[in-house]
Design a protein around this motif. Structure first.
Motif, PDB file in Angstrom:
ATOM      1  N   ASN A 277       0.838  -1.210   0.000  1.00 12.49           N
ATOM      2  CA  ASN A 277       0.000   0.000   0.000  1.00 12.49           C
ATOM      3  C   ASN A 277       0.866   1.252   0.000  1.00 12.49           C
ATOM      4  OD1 ASN A 277      -2.261  -1.567   0.100  1.00 12.49           O
ATOM      5  ND2 ASN A 277      -2.826  -1.080   2.202  1.00 12.49           N
ATOM      6  N   LEU A 278       1.892   1.269   0.873  1.00 16.21           N
ATOM      7  CA  LEU A 278       2.738   2.467   0.965  1.00 16.21           C
ATOM      8  C   LEU A 278       3.527   2.672  -0.320  1.00 16.21           C
ATOM      9  CD1 LEU A 278       4.034   2.173   4.637  1.00 16.21           C
ATOM     10  CD2 LEU A 278       2.128   3.537   3.774  1.00 16.21           C
ATOM     11  N   LEU A 279       4.026   1.553  -0.886  1.00 11.13           N
ATOM     12  CA  LEU A 279       4.819   1.673  -2.108  1.00 11.13           C
ATOM     13  C   LEU A 279       3.965   2.070  -3.302  1.00 11.13           C
ATOM     14  CD1 LEU A 279       7.337  -1.249  -1.724  1.00 11.13           C
ATOM     15  CD2 LEU A 279       7.899   1.136  -2.199  1.00 11.13           C
ATOM     16  N   SER A 280       2.719   1.567  -3.353  1.00 11.76           N
ATOM     17  CA  SER A 280       1.915   1.928  -4.517  1.00 11.76           C
ATOM     18  C   SER A 280       1.515   3.401  -4.432  1.00 11.76           C
ATOM     19  CB  SER A 280       0.717   0.993  -4.709  1.00 11.76           C
ATOM     20  OG  SER A 280      -0.198   1.183  -3.694  1.00 11.76           O
ATOM     21  N   ASN A 281       1.294   3.922  -3.218  1.00  7.90           N
ATOM     22  CA  ASN A 281       1.047   5.366  -3.080  1.00  7.90           C
ATOM     23  C   ASN A 281       2.289   6.168  -3.479  1.00  7.90           C
ATOM     24  OD1 ASN A 281      -1.595   5.429  -2.281  1.00  7.90           O
ATOM     25  ND2 ASN A 281      -1.153   5.597  -0.099  1.00  7.90           N
ATOM     26  N   ALA A 282       3.467   5.726  -2.986  1.00  7.00           N
ATOM     27  CA  ALA A 282       4.708   6.447  -3.304  1.00  7.00           C
ATOM     28  C   ALA A 282       4.878   6.513  -4.821  1.00  7.00           C
ATOM     29  CB  ALA A 282       5.899   5.751  -2.661  1.00  7.00           C
TER      30      ALA A 282
ATOM     31  N   GLY B 173      -9.368   6.499  -1.118  1.00  8.46           N
ATOM     32  CA  GLY B 173      -9.093   7.108   0.186  1.00  8.46           C
ATOM     33  C   GLY B 173      -9.145   6.092   1.313  1.00  8.46           C
ATOM     34  N   LEU B 174      -9.185   4.814   0.945  1.00  6.92           N
ATOM     35  CA  LEU B 174      -9.268   3.772   1.984  1.00  6.92           C
ATOM     36  C   LEU B 174      -7.922   3.140   2.305  1.00  6.92           C
ATOM     37  CD1 LEU B 174     -12.533   1.836   1.059  1.00  6.92           C
ATOM     38  CD2 LEU B 174     -12.060   3.068   3.178  1.00  6.92           C
ATOM     39  N   GLY B 175      -6.976   3.243   1.356  1.00  4.39           N
ATOM     40  CA  GLY B 175      -5.701   2.534   1.476  1.00  4.39           C
ATOM     41  C   GLY B 175      -4.987   2.760   2.805  1.00  4.39           C
ATOM     42  N   LEU B 176      -4.856   4.020   3.206  1.00  7.63           N
ATOM     43  CA  LEU B 176      -4.068   4.310   4.415  1.00  7.63           C
ATOM     44  C   LEU B 176      -4.818   3.960   5.693  1.00  7.63           C
ATOM     45  CD1 LEU B 176      -2.204   7.591   3.456  1.00  7.63           C
ATOM     46  CD2 LEU B 176      -1.227   5.331   3.862  1.00  7.63           C
ATOM     47  N   SER B 177      -6.152   4.038   5.644  1.00 10.44           N
ATOM     48  CA  SER B 177      -6.885   3.651   6.861  1.00 10.44           C
ATOM     49  C   SER B 177      -6.771   2.133   7.048  1.00 10.44           C
ATOM     50  CB  SER B 177      -8.325   4.153   6.803  1.00 10.44           C
ATOM     51  OG  SER B 177      -9.211   3.153   6.477  1.00 10.44           O
ATOM     52  N   ILE B 178      -6.805   1.386   5.942  1.00 10.73           N
ATOM     53  CA  ILE B 178      -6.617  -0.077   6.025  1.00 10.73           C
ATOM     54  C   ILE B 178      -5.189  -0.374   6.498  1.00 10.73           C
ATOM     55  CG2 ILE B 178      -6.463  -2.207   4.646  1.00 10.73           C
ATOM     56  CD1 ILE B 178      -8.765  -1.030   2.919  1.00 10.73           C
ATOM     57  N   THR B 179      -4.224   0.367   5.950  1.00  8.67           N
ATOM     58  CA  THR B 179      -2.821   0.164   6.320  1.00  8.67           C
ATOM     59  C   THR B 179      -2.622   0.368   7.827  1.00  8.67           C
ATOM     60  OG1 THR B 179      -2.154   0.943   4.152  1.00  8.67           O
ATOM     61  CG2 THR B 179      -0.462   0.968   5.840  1.00  8.67           C
TER      62      THR B 179
END
Ligand code: ADP
Length: 188
Positions: free
Chosen positions: A23-28, A92-98
């Protein structure tokens, strides 16, 4: 890149750790324009009896986020702006799941960012150390000599750590030219 990581075999939830890093890498990747850079560093913070504490850092040189947004970013359905939603998609869900996944593993996640100067996420997690019965014999490779060639300092550092750990002798070159000179002078 790995720093001070002494343990090779750890017990933890690999599926969740993978999901968090993905998740973090795909956002980066999503928020860093061409020519920018993305870095992943794993540091062993400490070891207490059979538990190790690792810090995973995912940083990028992308668009970053404003201070006001940093407070809200881990909440569900939060995105920086309608413009971001339009251009980059996502829910907008990725980081809350992370964040949920990290907390389920009793870890902590933090971020550091400045608008237009990039983003750094830090994830702290603990793992149990696996006691392996068959000890690895580092002298197995003592007759092998390797030459590590790369213009990326991080790649050289990582490869050197691995070779050192398995007992291979090696030289390092930061360019093709340097590699040829080492081969010529040392008769490799
Ligand atoms: P989405 O699935 O929409 O990307 P996230 O929860 O993963 O949802 O991210 C929420 C918002 O946080 C993104 O829409 C973006 O505005 C911001 N964001 C997340 N990661 C980064 C990053 N590495 N750089 C800049 N902004 C980011």
């Amino acid at each position: 890149m790995l720093q001070d990581v002494t343990e090779e075999f750890l017990i933890g939830d690999s599926l969740r750790v993978n999901q968090v890093l993905l998740n973090l890498l795909s956002n980066a990747h999503k928020f860093t324009p061409e020519g920018g850079s993305i870095k992943v560093v794993v540091v062993q913070l400490s070891r207490k009896s059979s538990t190790v504490f690792l810090r995973f850092t995912v940083s990028d040189t992308g668009c970053g986020i404003s201070e006001e947004m940093q407070e809200r970013i881990f909440k569900p359905f939060e995105q920086e702006s309608a413009e971001i939603a339009k251009t980059h998609g996502g829910s907008g869900l990725g980081l809350s799941i992370t964040k949920n996944l990290v907390e389920l593993m009793h870890g902590a996640i933090k971020l550091q960012s400045k608008k237009d100067e990039g983003m750094t996420f830090t994830v702290d997690l603990s793992f149990a150390v696996e006691q392996r019965s068959e000890e690895y014999e580092p002298t197995d490779f003592k007759d092998i000599r390797a030459l590590v060639i790369d213009d990326d300092g991080g790649t050289i550092e990582y490869t050197s750590i691995v070779l050192e750990r398995i007992g291979v002798q090696f030289d390092v070159a930061h360019s093709g030219e340097e590699a040829l000179s080492i081969i010529y002078h040392r008769g490799l």
